[in-house]
Design an enzyme around this catalytic site. Sequence first.
Site, PDB file in Angstrom:
ATOM      1  N   LEU A 128       5.151  -0.657  -1.187  1.00  0.00           N
ATOM      2  CA  LEU A 128       6.323  -0.658  -2.067  1.00  0.00           C
ATOM      3  C   LEU A 128       6.614  -2.091  -2.524  1.00  0.00           C
ATOM      4  CD1 LEU A 128       8.351   1.348  -3.236  1.00  0.00           C
ATOM      5  CD2 LEU A 128       9.842   0.852  -1.314  1.00  0.00           C
ATOM      6  N   HIS A 129       5.782  -2.603  -3.435  1.00  0.00           N
ATOM      7  CA  HIS A 129       5.997  -3.948  -3.979  1.00  0.00           C
ATOM      8  C   HIS A 129       6.796  -3.825  -5.274  1.00  0.00           C
ATOM      9  CE1 HIS A 129       2.969  -3.677  -7.234  1.00  0.00           C
ATOM     10  NE2 HIS A 129       2.371  -2.859  -6.395  1.00  0.00           N
ATOM     11  N   ALA A 130       6.769  -4.862  -6.108  1.00  0.00           N
ATOM     12  CA  ALA A 130       7.658  -4.933  -7.272  1.00  0.00           C
ATOM     13  C   ALA A 130       7.517  -3.755  -8.240  1.00  0.00           C
ATOM     14  CB  ALA A 130       7.438  -6.248  -8.016  1.00  0.00           C
ATOM     15  N   VAL A 189      -0.925  -1.454  -2.099  1.00  0.00           N
ATOM     16  CA  VAL A 189       0.016  -2.561  -1.892  1.00  0.00           C
ATOM     17  C   VAL A 189       1.391  -2.121  -1.391  1.00  0.00           C
ATOM     18  CG1 VAL A 189      -1.115  -4.133  -3.480  1.00  0.00           C
ATOM     19  CG2 VAL A 189       0.561  -2.534  -4.352  1.00  0.00           C
TER      20      VAL A 189
END
Length: 93
Positions: free
Chosen positions: A17-19, A15
């Site tokens: 660099l998400h949350a 995914v």
Amino acid sequence: MTLDLKASVRLTNEVGLHARPSVKLTQSAKRFRARVEVATAADGPWVDAKSPVKIMRVKALKGETLHFRASGTDASQALDALVDLVQRKFGEE
């Protein structure tokens, strides 16, 4: 002694660099006294790696390269830790 160092590492987690990875990256960067910045291009724009809000705006995707630069007495250790974190896919996979 102040060092100005750079390192680059490819995002390989699904995914990007998400949350959660953003929070882990800023937490890791905050462990060091060095000034640490990150960018998705080698020439910037650079953002403060210790700022969760700024890191969340980077929005790097899987396959992109994160570029880090650090200055300060523990700059080398900071870069090593951040590169290791990304290579370990932020401990998520």
